[in-house]
Design a protein around this motif. Structure first.
Motif, PDB file in Angstrom:
ATOM      1  N   GLN A 171       1.339  -1.683   0.130  1.00 42.69           N
ATOM      2  CA  GLN A 171      -0.278   0.031   0.253  1.00 42.69           C
ATOM      3  C   GLN A 171       0.613   1.186   0.332  1.00 42.69           C
ATOM      4  O   GLN A 171       0.603   2.427  -0.433  1.00 42.69           O
ATOM      5  N   GLU A 172       1.862   1.294   0.911  1.00 37.82           N
ATOM      6  CA  GLU A 172       2.762   2.458   0.755  1.00 37.82           C
ATOM      7  C   GLU A 172       3.377   2.238  -0.650  1.00 37.82           C
ATOM      8  O   GLU A 172       4.030   3.646  -0.866  1.00 37.82           O
ATOM      9  N   LEU A 173       3.711   1.245  -1.457  1.00 36.71           N
ATOM     10  CA  LEU A 173       4.740   1.390  -2.524  1.00 36.71           C
ATOM     11  C   LEU A 173       3.953   2.282  -3.708  1.00 36.71           C
ATOM     12  O   LEU A 173       4.239   2.711  -4.025  1.00 36.71           O
ATOM     13  N   LEU A 174       2.500   2.087  -3.501  1.00 39.03           N
ATOM     14  CA  LEU A 174       1.160   2.036  -4.657  1.00 39.03           C
ATOM     15  C   LEU A 174       1.167   3.670  -4.810  1.00 39.03           C
ATOM     16  O   LEU A 174       1.381   4.518  -5.392  1.00 39.03           O
ATOM     17  N   LYS A 175       1.334   3.816  -3.118  1.00 42.58           N
ATOM     18  CA  LYS A 175       0.878   5.716  -2.774  1.00 42.58           C
ATOM     19  C   LYS A 175       1.893   6.114  -3.307  1.00 42.58           C
ATOM     20  O   LYS A 175       2.059   7.474  -4.146  1.00 42.58           O
ATOM     21  N   GLN A 176       3.543   6.013  -2.784  1.00 38.00           N
ATOM     22  CA  GLN A 176       4.197   6.645  -3.765  1.00 38.00           C
ATOM     23  C   GLN A 176       4.493   7.218  -5.003  1.00 38.00           C
ATOM     24  O   GLN A 176       4.499   8.039  -5.538  1.00 38.00           O
ATOM     25  N   GLN A 177       4.046   5.946  -5.665  1.00 33.68           N
ATOM     26  CA  GLN A 177       3.828   5.553  -6.749  1.00 33.68           C
ATOM     27  C   GLN A 177       3.062   7.018  -7.501  1.00 33.68           C
ATOM     28  O   GLN A 177       3.352   7.076  -8.110  1.00 33.68           O
ATOM     29  N   ARG A 178       1.813   6.852  -6.440  1.00 30.64           N
ATOM     30  CA  ARG A 178       1.279   8.668  -7.139  1.00 30.64           C
ATOM     31  C   ARG A 178       1.091   9.298  -7.191  1.00 30.64           C
ATOM     32  O   ARG A 178       0.812  10.194  -8.006  1.00 30.64           O
ATOM     33  N   LEU A 179       2.252   9.158  -6.203  1.00 27.67           N
ATOM     34  CA  LEU A 179       2.445  11.275  -5.949  1.00 27.67           C
ATOM     35  C   LEU A 179       3.075  11.674  -6.193  1.00 27.67           C
ATOM     36  O   LEU A 179       3.226  12.491  -7.217  1.00 27.67           O
ATOM     37  N   GLN A 180       3.975   9.912  -6.993  1.00 23.50           N
ATOM     38  CA  GLN A 180       5.247  10.436  -8.085  1.00 23.50           C
ATOM     39  C   GLN A 180       5.203  11.037  -9.260  1.00 23.50           C
ATOM     40  O   GLN A 180       5.698  11.813 -10.034  1.00 23.50           O
ATOM     41  N   ASN A 181       4.624   9.642 -10.040  1.00 26.02           N
ATOM     42  CA  ASN A 181       3.512   9.856 -11.131  1.00 26.02           C
ATOM     43  C   ASN A 181       2.432  11.882 -10.938  1.00 26.02           C
ATOM     44  O   ASN A 181       1.753  12.128 -11.983  1.00 26.02           O
ATOM     45  N   HIS A 182       1.652  11.993  -9.761  1.00 28.08           N
ATOM     46  CA  HIS A 182       1.156  13.443  -9.859  1.00 28.08           C
ATOM     47  C   HIS A 182       0.111  12.961 -10.408  1.00 28.08           C
ATOM     48  O   HIS A 182      -0.645  14.165 -10.674  1.00 28.08           O
ATOM     49  N   TYR A 183      -0.540  12.116  -9.466  1.00 30.87           N
ATOM     50  CA  TYR A 183      -2.059  11.841 -10.046  1.00 30.87           C
ATOM     51  C   TYR A 183      -2.558  11.954  -8.501  1.00 30.87           C
ATOM     52  O   TYR A 183      -2.203  11.805  -7.504  1.00 30.87           O
ATOM     53  N   THR A 184      -4.042  12.665  -7.712  1.00 32.82           N
ATOM     54  CA  THR A 184      -4.615  12.680  -7.226  1.00 32.82           C
ATOM     55  C   THR A 184      -5.345  11.121  -7.064  1.00 32.82           C
ATOM     56  O   THR A 184      -5.570  10.430  -8.467  1.00 32.82           O
ATOM     57  N   GLN A 185      -6.162  10.681  -6.473  1.00 33.17           N
ATOM     58  CA  GLN A 185      -7.005   9.314  -6.295  1.00 33.17           C
ATOM     59  C   GLN A 185      -8.386   8.681  -7.158  1.00 33.17           C
ATOM     60  O   GLN A 185      -8.003   8.527  -7.708  1.00 33.17           O
ATOM     61  N   ALA A 186      -8.789  10.002  -7.547  1.00 31.42           N
ATOM     62  CA  ALA A 186     -10.123  10.930  -8.663  1.00 31.42           C
ATOM     63  C   ALA A 186      -9.297  10.510  -9.755  1.00 31.42           C
ATOM     64  O   ALA A 186      -9.673   9.473 -10.564  1.00 31.42           O
TER      65      ALA A 186
END
Length: 256
Positions: free
Chosen positions: A4-19
């Motif tokens: 779950q931490e890896l998934l969140k980190q990759q999302r933030l690094q790629n500048h995506y919001t959850q939506a």
């Protein structure tokens, strides 16, 4: 680092919001939130879409580093055939240095000085191997190069994962006295067996290519991994260990 931490980190690094990510994957925002809080896991189809979106392999996505095939050698082990060929080549060079007037003792002296001064540190550098069931360790003793290479007690030592008490990862910066002091910082993995034996293993270059996944592998084998400096997290974020641990010191611009 957990999935779950890896998934969140990759999302933030790629500048995506959850939506935004949910829209890309055709899932709900709640589904993305549950992944990042460990309440559920993505399906294999979701993981494949994420790996395509982030341009990562599945191993990099779920384990934090590329897949490495075992056995994986950390460091460099010497090849006897290469040593022999190199010595023959240096013999020819030594003859040239003696002015084509072959003097056996002076030529041999030049060879020995070169081997001990320049070749020995390269050939007798410790290395270790990550294998499926154990860690194989090759550590050389002290003394003249031929003594170290031929020592009978310097064979590979195999330490099974189920015999390990703990593993500690530690980076220690060193004070560089002058601008000509190029000695590297100390970056080691301390391996402690249940019977009290201990080994200090140096990390080689490109540690980011295997360390995060290796730590996950150790933990799956039931080995306690101490990473108080959060080195794995730093590697996953792509930070330079040298710059991080030498922050504020002059000249801290080296890469890992």
């Amino acid at each position: 680092m957990r999935l779950q931490e890896l998934l969140k980190q990759q999302r933030l690094q790629n500048h995506y919001t959850q939506a935004q990510l949910a829209e890309k994957l055709f899932v709900s925002t709640q589904a993305v939130s549950k992944w990042e809080h460990g309440q559920s896991v993505p399906t294999i189809d979701n993981l494949l879409m994420l790996s395509d979106l982030y341009n990562l392999s599945l191993d990099e996505l779920v384990q934090g580093s590329p897949f490495f095939k075992k056995p994986y050698v950390v460091g460099h082990r010497y090849r006897r055939s290469r040593v022999i060929m190199f010595m023959i080549g240096w013999l020819i060079v030594s003859i040239f240095l003696s002015g084509f007037n072959f003097k056996i003792w002076s030529t041999l002296m030049i060879m020995l000085m070169f081997i001990e001064g320049f070749l020995s540190p390269l050939l007798t550098k410790d290395y270790w191997i990550i294998e499926s069931d154990d860690i194989a360790i090759r550590q050389y003793g002290q003394g003249f190069i031929f003594k170290k290479l031929l020592a009978k007690n310097q064979q590979l030592q195999h330490v099974r994962y189920d015999d390990l008490a703990q593993v500690t990862i530690k980076y220690q910066s060193r004070e560089h006295i002058t601008v000509f002091d190029f000695a590297p910082d100390s970056f080691k993995m301390w391996v402690t067996a249940k019977d009290g034996r201990q080994w200090a293993l140096d990390f080689g270059a490109h540690v980011q290519d295997f360390l995060p996944q290796f730590v996950n592998y150790l933990q799956r084998q039931g080995v306690t991994v101490n990473d108080d400096q959060q080195i794995v997290d730093l590697l996953l974020r792509g930070e330079s260990l040298y710059n991080h641990f030498n922050a504020g010191k002059s000249g801290a611009t080296k890469a890992n």
